[in-house]
Enzyme design. Structure first.
Site, PDB file in Angstrom:
ATOM      1  N   TYR A 193      82.031  48.605 148.834  1.00 27.01           N
ATOM      2  CA  TYR A 193      81.247  49.189 147.521  1.00 27.01           C
ATOM      3  C   TYR A 193      81.036  47.928 146.890  1.00 27.01           C
ATOM      4  CZ  TYR A 193      78.407  53.091 146.859  1.00 27.01           C
ATOM      5  OH  TYR A 193      77.246  54.447 147.885  1.00 27.01           O
TER       6      TYR A 193
ATOM      7  N   GLU B  44      79.270  47.285 143.803  1.00 28.07           N
ATOM      8  CA  GLU B  44      78.301  47.027 142.370  1.00 28.07           C
ATOM      9  C   GLU B  44      78.317  45.662 141.219  1.00 28.07           C
ATOM     10  OE1 GLU B  44      79.313  50.001 143.374  1.00 28.07           O
ATOM     11  OE2 GLU B  44      77.900  51.532 143.191  1.00 28.07           O
TER      12      GLU B  44
ATOM     13  N   ASP C 132      54.520  37.138 146.290  1.00 29.17           N
ATOM     14  CA  ASP C 132      54.764  37.445 147.448  1.00 29.17           C
ATOM     15  C   ASP C 132      54.907  36.842 148.364  1.00 29.17           C
ATOM     16  OD1 ASP C 132      56.403  39.505 149.739  1.00 29.17           O
ATOM     17  OD2 ASP C 132      55.313  40.984 147.730  1.00 29.17           O
TER      18      ASP C 132
ATOM     19  N   THR D 129      60.548  39.189 151.430  1.00 33.55           N
ATOM     20  CA  THR D 129      61.543  40.360 152.362  1.00 33.55           C
ATOM     21  C   THR D 129      61.743  39.020 153.682  1.00 33.55           C
ATOM     22  OG1 THR D 129      59.212  40.567 153.997  1.00 33.55           O
ATOM     23  CG2 THR D 129      60.284  42.751 152.953  1.00 33.55           C
TER      24      THR D 129
ATOM     25  N   LYS E 132      60.727  38.914 158.179  1.00 35.96           N
ATOM     26  CA  LYS E 132      59.449  38.456 159.001  1.00 35.96           C
ATOM     27  C   LYS E 132      59.440  36.968 159.227  1.00 35.96           C
ATOM     28  CE  LYS E 132      57.206  42.392 156.185  1.00 35.96           C
ATOM     29  NZ  LYS E 132      56.770  42.096 154.963  1.00 35.96           N
TER      30      LYS E 132
ATOM     31  N   ARG F  56      66.157  43.037 158.443  1.00 35.18           N
ATOM     32  CA  ARG F  56      65.581  43.933 156.621  1.00 35.18           C
ATOM     33  C   ARG F  56      66.060  43.782 155.354  1.00 35.18           C
ATOM     34  NH1 ARG F  56      61.988  47.272 159.321  1.00 35.18           N
ATOM     35  NH2 ARG F  56      60.494  47.763 157.807  1.00 35.18           N
TER      36      ARG F  56
END
Ligand code: DSN
Length: 431
Positions: free
Chosen positions: A64, A66, A210, A236, A239, A245
């Site tokens: 973790y 954060e 985008d 993203t 692609k 992902r």
């Protein structure tokens, strides 16, 4: 740049999975086989390298983190900080931006963070309409972005199938949006980032490019870059960029970068997915190689060759062709709905998706078009010399969809599998 396939067999690639959960292992193997045997033409999909796959399956996922490197809420970040810095630095270098945030879980959360950073609920935001080729998160009504903000939408001209910047400018000056999105999911033409930036400046809006679909083309020099024109770049990573992902948000100024960081964490997300961050770093490393430029240009050359072949067979292409990685076919003149065609092509081993076309009279779930992309087949090594064959298969598939000729689809499926067997799928543990 063709990626080399993993030389190992499935059982050797996933021994613990095969042992611990044979049922799930069998499903993974079935998906590997499907990806190996078929011609994958969903414009937003690709094959990642074995290195990207390995990075996304590491123990980094146990941690973790954060916060941001050097400013975390939990201890034990000696390694994770370095991983995230490496990914961020590679993104900044490759896209030539002042700031990069590699934590967004995927494209939709990345875009939500943009709204959180630069708009207040109820503000006017502007983007391309979804059925015209935009994206849900660009202010479309059913999305949170269209419910919590006042979305105004531009489209393409009916006669050209292209964005008309004069119309965009008129709309922006009339509506005065806080944020303008350019980019989308079914745009076969080059995006004029500089033109959009001029409009955003005049309207007093933050311009967000985008580039999810075209990020790999941008870094490979096969599409103009949104930098330095856009204030924010959202993308993203899975692609044309050929990573895991995930997503990234980049900014051209430190001030916008700060707003984005605050919006991603603590505004929207908890701990970043560190295994994904690592895999993004690997993908960016691969995309910086000269061979990736060859890949990006080959993707476009394949799409153009495919478009020419389809035009020669009487297909109606939105905007009349393509400048990038995708072709959008309006099947109205072929007398077969998009969904029926996409399903028939799937049975023929050609995986695509039905898609709305501009001014589509049909419903989004059963639209008039299909969208075809060349990123994945180019990763397998197919070139322009294969596009006549691919176009002929698509034509036979569409014809069979209309006539209900299942036998013809079976024949195409066998031919597809035969060709694909000669081009091993990257990253898959198949023999
Ligand atoms: N689902 C993606 C696409 O196919 O374009 C967009 O989010």
């Amino acid at each position: 740049m063709t990626l080399s396939p993993s030389p190992t067999s499935h059982a050797l690639s996933h021994p613990a999975l095969a042992e611990g959960d044979p049922e799930l292992a069998a499903l993974v193997e079935a998906e590997e086989q499907l990806q190996a045997d078929t011609l994958r033409m969903i414009a937003s999909e690709n094959y990642v390298s074995a290195a990207v796959l390995e990075a996304s399956g590491t123990v980094l996922q146990n941690k973790y983190s954060e916060g941001y490197p050097g400013r975390r809420y939990y201890e034990g970040q000696q390694v994770i900080d370095r991983v995230e810095r490496l990914a961020g630095d590679r993104a900044k270098e490759l896209f030539r931006t002042a700031h990069a945030n590699v934590q967004p879980y995927s494209g939709s959360p990345a875009n939500l963070a943009v709204y959180l950073a630069f708009a207040e609920p109820g503000d006017t935001v502007m983007g391309m309409s979804l059925p015209m080729g935009g994206h849900l998160t660009h202010g479309w009504g059913v999305s949170a972005t269209g419910k919590w903000f006042r979305g105004v939408q531009y489209g393409v001209r009916r006669d050209t199938g292209r964005v008309d910047l004069d119309e965009v400018r008129d709309l922006a000056l009339r509506e005065r949006p806080r944020v303008i999105f350019c980019g989308g999911t079914a745009l076969p033409r080059t995006i004029d980032f500089e033109g959009f930036a001029g409009i955003a400046r005049e309207a007093g809006a933050v311009l967000v490019a985008d580039i999810s679909h075209i990020a790999g083309l941008v870094v490979g020099g096969a599409h103009p870059s949104p930098v330095p024109h856009a204030d924010v770049v959202s993308t993203t990573t899975h692609k044309t960029l050929r990573g895991p992902r995930g997503a990234m948000l980049m900014a051209t100024t430190a001030e916008h970068g700060k707003a984005i960081d605050k919006a991603v964490f603590p505004g929207l997300q908890g701990g970043p997915h560190n295994q994904t961050t690592a895999a993004i770093a690997v993908a960016l490393h691969e995309a910086a190689r000269p061979s990736f430029r060859d890949y990006a240009h080959a993707v476009v050359a394949n799409a153009r060759a495919l478009a020419d072949e389809l035009l020669a067979r009487g297909y109606d292409l939105v905007s009349g062709g393509t400048d990038n990685h995708l072709v959008l076919i309006d099947l109205t003149s072929k007398d077969v709905p998009g969904r029926q065609a996409a399903k028939a092509l799937d049975r023929a081993g050609i995986v695509a998706n039905s898609n709305t076309v501009p001014y589509d009279p049909r419903k989004p779930f059963d639209p008039s078009g299909i969208r075809l992309g060349t990123p994945a087949l180019t990763s397998r090594g197919l070139g322009t010399e294969h596009m006549p064959t691919v176009a002929a298969w698509i034509d036979r598939g569409v014809t069979a969809a209309r006539t209900g000729d299942e036998e013809a689809l079976e024949v195409v499926r066998a031919e597809v599998a035969e060709l694909m067997a000669r081009f091993p799928a990257p990253g898959l543990g198949l023999k």
